[in-house]
Design an enzyme around this catalytic site. Structure first.
Site, PDB file in Angstrom:
ATOM      1  N   LYS A   1       6.177   5.814   7.208  1.00 12.31           N
ATOM      2  CA  LYS A   1       5.673   4.960   8.286  1.00 12.31           C
ATOM      3  C   LYS A   1       6.828   4.387   9.100  1.00 12.31           C
ATOM      4  O   LYS A   1       7.793   3.876   8.536  1.00 12.31           O
ATOM      5  CB  LYS A   1       4.855   3.792   7.712  1.00 12.31           C
ATOM      6  CG  LYS A   1       3.619   4.225   6.951  1.00 12.31           C
ATOM      7  CD  LYS A   1       2.930   3.052   6.293  1.00 12.31           C
ATOM      8  CE  LYS A   1       1.714   3.508   5.496  1.00 12.31           C
ATOM      9  NZ  LYS A   1       1.106   2.394   4.766  1.00 12.31           N
TER      10      LYS A   1
ATOM     11  N   TYR B   1       2.034   1.311  13.971  1.00 11.02           N
ATOM     12  CA  TYR B   1       2.875   2.194  13.169  1.00 11.02           C
ATOM     13  C   TYR B   1       2.428   3.645  13.268  1.00 11.02           C
ATOM     14  O   TYR B   1       1.268   3.953  13.472  1.00 11.02           O
ATOM     15  CB  TYR B   1       2.955   1.735  11.717  1.00 11.02           C
ATOM     16  CG  TYR B   1       1.647   1.576  10.978  1.00 11.02           C
ATOM     17  CD1 TYR B   1       1.254   2.488  10.013  1.00 11.02           C
ATOM     18  CD2 TYR B   1       0.824   0.480  11.210  1.00 11.02           C
ATOM     19  CE1 TYR B   1       0.082   2.326   9.295  1.00 11.02           C
ATOM     20  CE2 TYR B   1      -0.349   0.299  10.498  1.00 11.02           C
ATOM     21  CZ  TYR B   1      -0.715   1.233   9.548  1.00 11.02           C
ATOM     22  OH  TYR B   1      -1.881   1.071   8.856  1.00 11.02           O
TER      23      TYR B   1
ATOM     24  N   HIS C   1       0.809  -1.213   0.000  1.00 14.09           N
ATOM     25  CA  HIS C   1       0.000   0.000   0.000  1.00 14.09           C
ATOM     26  C   HIS C   1       0.848   1.273   0.000  1.00 14.09           C
ATOM     27  O   HIS C   1       1.927   1.298   0.583  1.00 14.09           O
ATOM     28  CB  HIS C   1      -0.895   0.051   1.240  1.00 14.09           C
ATOM     29  CG  HIS C   1      -1.811  -1.115   1.354  1.00 14.09           C
ATOM     30  ND1 HIS C   1      -2.240  -1.591   2.567  1.00 14.09           N
ATOM     31  CD2 HIS C   1      -2.389  -1.914   0.421  1.00 14.09           C
ATOM     32  CE1 HIS C   1      -3.046  -2.634   2.371  1.00 14.09           C
ATOM     33  NE2 HIS C   1      -3.145  -2.842   1.079  1.00 14.09           N
TER      34      HIS C   1
END
Length: 181
Positions: free
Chosen positions: A70, A130, A61
């Site tokens: 992230k 995350y 993604h």
């Protein structure tokens, strides 16, 4: 915190210093000044937490706008975590790195903006947390096929069985047709 270079220079593997005794352990999982100095990342604005069963694959993604860096880690179980360089002008364009992250090894992976990200659960279950540098924007969300031949990720599939995927990931785009940065 020990920042370890990977085959893709912008992606970093982080190993915390863990202090343990008969009572348990303590570790610092994030420190803004040190993290910013090493990665140059924007501040984090959103934290996420997911739980998945063995064999589930989430990804690959990324967002085409409102891009997200992230910082990922596992607080229960183990996953194989992957970052794919989607930046056309990068010397590592189309390349991937992958690492086992677990509650036991306490490692984290920094996945910068401009990368597709995904993970596969190798343990019975895994809880994955995350931090993101921008908010989730589903209208800009892209899923790239987990098994795209042009990328060639070597997933450590449990017993060689195909992973469980969401509908979004089943209908993911090929690397060739996916938007690039």
């Amino acid at each position: 915190m020990n920042f370890i270079d990977t085959a893709i220079p912008e992606v970093k593997l982080l190993e915390p210093k863990v202090f343990g005794d008969e009572r348990g352990f303590f570790m610092e999982t994030f420190r803004a000044d040190e993290f910013s100095k090493i990665t140059g990342a924007k501040p984090f604005v959103q934290d996420n937490h997911s739980k998945s069963a063995q064999g589930i694959l989430r990804g690959l993604h990324y967002q085409t706008k409102k891009t997200q860096g992230k910082l990922v880690r596992v607080i229960q179980g183990e996953v194989f975590d992957v970052a794919v360089d989607m930046r056309k002008n990068s010397p590592t364009f189309g390349q991937w790195v992958g690492y086992l992250l677990s509650a036991e090894n306490k490692r984290q992976l920094w996945v910068p903006e401009g990368f597709a990200h995904g993970f596969y659960v190798t343990s019975e279950t895994a809880e994955f947390v995350y931090k993101c540098t921008d908010y989730y924007a589903p209208e800009f969300d892209v899923s790239v096929k987990w098994n795209d031949r042009d990328i060639g990720i070597e997933w450590p599939l449990v017993n060689g069985q195909q992973p469980l995927l969401s509908e979004k990931d089943i209908s993911g785009k090929s690397f060739e047709e996916a938007p690039k940065f």
